[in-house]
Design a protein around this motif. Structure first.
Motif: not given
Length: 112
Positions: A40-49
């Motif tokens: 979930a944290d990776c998904d948020q990082s990808e969304a931020r990028q």
């Protein structure tokens, strides 16, 4: 690692390398809840990028839109705030360093 911190509803909200209190819950890093939390944290990082990349693309769209409006004389370049004019001119100069095509948002008669 990791010691986990849970919300009131039992969902993992943080991972710690050390126990922060007596009775802290330890889960192996391969536990499905730990993996789901990290995913979930990776998904948020990808969304931020993706949002950051989209911001850069939208800035170019705005720049191109201003150029079209100036060329069609819908607005005057000098009607834009000074800070905007300076940023557009700076970007035009940078772009000219990267390209040989003329991308000027000013006509030959316009002055800043």
């Amino acid at each position: 690692m990791p010691y986990i911190e849970r919300s009131d509803c039992g969902k993992i909200v943080a991972l710690h390398s050390e126990s922060h209190h007596d009775g802290a819950e330890y889960l192996p890093s391969t536990h499905h809840e730990v993996i789901a939390f990290l995913d979930a944290d990776c998904d948020q990082s990808e969304a931020r990028q993706a949002l950051k990349d989209s911001d850069a693309e939208l800035a170019r769209v705005a720049e191109d839109l201003i150029q079209v409006l100036v060329q069609k004389q819908v607005i005057l370049f000098t009607d834009l705030p000074d800070a905007v004019q300076e940023k557009l001119v700076a970007r035009q100069k940078l772009r000219s360093l990267l390209s040989t095509e003329d991308t000027s948002i000013l006509s030959d008669d316009d002055m800043i």
